[in-house]
Scaffold this motif. Sequence first.
Motif, PDB file in Angstrom:
ATOM      1  N   LYS A  46       1.063  -1.028   0.078  1.00  0.00           N
ATOM      2  CA  LYS A  46      -0.075  -0.104  -0.279  1.00  0.00           C
ATOM      3  C   LYS A  46       0.937   1.259  -0.259  1.00  0.00           C
ATOM      4  O   LYS A  46       0.401   2.692  -0.724  1.00  0.00           O
ATOM      5  CB  LYS A  46      -1.313  -0.079   1.063  1.00  0.00           C
ATOM      6  N   LEU A  89      -0.443  14.226  13.064  1.00  0.00           N
ATOM      7  CA  LEU A  89      -1.243  13.893  14.634  1.00  0.00           C
ATOM      8  C   LEU A  89      -0.521  12.548  15.118  1.00  0.00           C
ATOM      9  O   LEU A  89      -1.655  11.997  14.569  1.00  0.00           O
ATOM     10  CB  LEU A  89      -2.260  14.506  14.649  1.00  0.00           C
ATOM     11  N   SER A 119      -7.918  15.266  16.950  1.00  0.00           N
ATOM     12  CA  SER A 119      -7.792  15.758  16.367  1.00  0.00           C
ATOM     13  C   SER A 119      -9.061  16.814  16.805  1.00  0.00           C
ATOM     14  O   SER A 119      -9.292  17.758  15.695  1.00  0.00           O
ATOM     15  CB  SER A 119      -8.015  14.329  15.230  1.00  0.00           C
ATOM     16  N   HIS A 142      -5.653   6.561  11.340  1.00  0.00           N
ATOM     17  CA  HIS A 142      -6.076   7.211  12.819  1.00  0.00           C
ATOM     18  C   HIS A 142      -7.284   5.864  13.356  1.00  0.00           C
ATOM     19  O   HIS A 142      -7.408   4.935  12.061  1.00  0.00           O
ATOM     20  CB  HIS A 142      -6.123   7.877  13.742  1.00  0.00           C
ATOM     21  N   TRP A 143      -7.407   6.379  14.352  1.00  0.00           N
ATOM     22  CA  TRP A 143      -8.910   4.992  14.453  1.00  0.00           C
ATOM     23  C   TRP A 143     -10.121   5.655  13.679  1.00  0.00           C
ATOM     24  O   TRP A 143     -10.606   6.366  12.825  1.00  0.00           O
ATOM     25  CB  TRP A 143      -9.638   5.596  15.695  1.00  0.00           C
TER      26      TRP A 143
END
Length: 214
Positions: A46, A89, A119, A142-143
């Motif tokens: 990726k 972040l 965020s 991220h999450w």
Amino acid sequence: TRSTRPQRLLKAVQKRATRGDPQSVISAIDHFCRHSEWAMNVGDEKGSILDSVVSELNPEKVLELGTYCGYSTVRIARLLPPGARLITLEFNADYAAIARQVISWAGLEDKIQLVEGASEDWIPRMKEHFGIETFDFVFLDHWKDRYLPDTKLMEDCGLLRKGTVLLADNVICPGVPDYLEYVRNSLSYKSSYFKSHLEYTKAEDGLEKSVFLG
Ligand SMILES: O=C(NC/C=C/[C@H]1O[C@@H](n2cnc(C(F)(F)F)c2)[C@H](O)[C@@H]1O)c1cc([N+](=O)[O-])cc(O)c1O
Ligand SMILES: [Mg+2]
């Protein structure tokens, strides 16, 4: 006490990679994740798609959500033109501490600003705190339950412009169904799917590239 996986990943970088050589840092992490311990880096397969999207775009202002150990941070920053800036972040202080050392080992600290926090706290402050008008490129890793709310927050904060590219990791595995539904059906985005595999495995995964239309 036992070390953490990010600490062991950093040790592998310091053992195998050459200071100031981002490609050797990338290769060292991929080797560690293939032969020692799997870790949730975007990975080499990726990562090549990420490289092609960044190289084609040549972005000046980049935002990454989810630094983790800094693998994709290094992948992106190594391709940026002089003067371009990447803000990344990270919520977890321990991961941030590892990522800073990985970034430093790659010699890319001048292009990267690692910000610790959430965020929802930092996206609304991008303009006044970092002097950012709009981002050219955003990498979401991220999450997974934060992809959609943070995308809407970036829209509301005026951080996206006509042509801004969002690239989202893991749209199949672990999956981000609400985000996918949004960017694929919204008239404000032109979205396309890059089929690939979950890092270091044979499982399907992919990246979704979404161009904001303004
Ligand atoms: O859960 C996955 N990733 C979650 C990644 C989460 C990372 O993003 C940080 N973050 C949280 N909020 C912010 C921000 F930016 F908001 F401040 C940054 C977290 O502290 C963590 O380092 C994942 C899981 C698999 N998998 O196979 O299970 C594969 C993958 O590629 C994955 O990315
Ligand atoms: Mg990921």
